[in-house]
Design an enzyme around this catalytic site. Structure first.
Site, PDB file in Angstrom:
ATOM      1  CG  ASP A 280      -1.986  -1.108   1.113  1.00 12.81           C
ATOM      2  OD1 ASP A 280      -2.403  -1.423  -0.015  1.00 12.81           O
ATOM      3  OD2 ASP A 280      -2.382  -1.648   2.164  1.00 12.81           O
TER       4      ASP A 280
ATOM      5  CE  LYS B  91     -11.099  -4.386   1.774  1.00 10.32           C
ATOM      6  NZ  LYS B  91      -9.732  -3.907   1.454  1.00 10.32           N
TER       7      LYS B  91
ATOM      8  N   PRO C 267     -23.908  -6.041 -11.047  1.00  6.02           N
ATOM      9  CG  PRO C 267     -25.217  -7.980 -11.028  1.00  6.02           C
ATOM     10  CD  PRO C 267     -25.237  -6.543 -10.615  1.00  6.02           C
TER      11      PRO C 267
ATOM     12  N   PRO D 121      -5.955 -10.483   6.892  1.00  7.85           N
ATOM     13  CG  PRO D 121      -7.292  -8.651   6.281  1.00  7.85           C
ATOM     14  CD  PRO D 121      -7.314 -10.144   6.400  1.00  7.85           C
TER      15      PRO D 121
ATOM     16  CD  GLU E  84      -0.038 -13.868  19.741  1.00  7.55           C
ATOM     17  OE1 GLU E  84       1.124 -14.074  19.313  1.00  7.55           O
ATOM     18  OE2 GLU E  84      -0.773 -14.740  20.234  1.00  7.55           O
TER      19      GLU E  84
END
Ligand code: XMP
Length: 223
Positions: A9, A61, A66, A173, A181
């Site tokens: 990113d 995302k 459609p 993620p 953790e």
């Protein structure tokens, strides 16, 4: 062995290219999202793919009707190995992307993954996404998508979602900057699954060392 996906990113093309040059040997896949594509153009996907020959997943995302999803998938999967989409817009929107992925697979003989988000990793996801996440996971299973995204920040939710989707691979993620953790997550995930790590690698003082460290931790955990 659980695989390592770098969330690239960064918002500078040269930085992105230099970084993948340095660390691609320690990672299994690269996730490219809006920060890099909006700053560098969609061609960066092909450049990174050509440079590294790693699996490249576009985290767009996608969440539209459609016919618009089809267009986005056509442009993205021309170069990327996979695309992340939302399922809350309804299964027809996901199926539209799957249709395009299939067309590319037939044309190129390469797998094109359609990966669906279930529950996101950030705190705000508990507000609207968590209440429907189990249902989304059920839909992902019915649609037989190639992967789902589920949070490393909530191991108990990761466990529940994994139980629902069964053998559908998870990309997860939340490790590193978001506080997930690692060991707790590695106890849940299996060999077809991925952890996604972004800032803990690309923002660290030494990204190469950090990527190496994560790759070793994954190896160590798998014996
Ligand atoms: P960091 O820097 O927190 O980056 O290691 C995490 C990366 O993952 C993305 N992200 C998600 N992508 N569903 C997704 O499809 C999620 O639930 C989710 N949570 C985080 C984030 O945009 C970044 O690229």
């Amino acid at each position: 062995m659980v695989k390592l996906m770098l969330a690239l990113d960064v918002m500078d093309k040269n930085k992105a290219l230099t970084m993948v040059d340095e660390i691609s040997k320690y990672i299994d896949a690269i996730k490219i999202g809006y920060p890099l594509v909006l700053s560098s153009g969609l061609d960066i996907v092909k450049e990174i793919k050509d440079k590294t020959n790693k699996e490249v997943i576009c985290d767009f995302k996608v969440a539209d009707i459609p016919s618009t999803n089809e267009k986005i998938a056509k442009l993205t999967l021309n170069y990327a190995d996979g695309i992340i989409c939302h399922g809350f817009v309804g299964r027809d929107s996901v199926e539209a992307i799957q249709k395009i992925a299939k067309q590319y697979e037939i044309k190129t003989h390469h797998k094109k993954k359609v990966i669906m988000v279930t529950e996101m990793s950030h705190p705000g996801a508990v507000e609207f996404m968590q209440p429907i996440a189990d249902k989304l996971a059920e839909v992902a299973k019915i649609l037989n998508v190639d992967g789902i995204v589920a949070p490393s920040t909530r191991p108990e939710r990761l466990t529940k979602i994994k139980k629902i989707v069964g053998n559908i691979p998870i990309i997860s993620p939340g490790i590193g900057a978001q506080g997930g953790e690692l060991n707790a997550v590695l106890d849940i995930l299996g060999e077809d699954d991925y952890i996604i790590v972004g800032r803990a690698i690309y923002k660290s003082e030494n990204p190469k060392e950090s990527a190496y460290k994560y790759s070793m931790l994954l190896k160590g955990h798998n014996g």
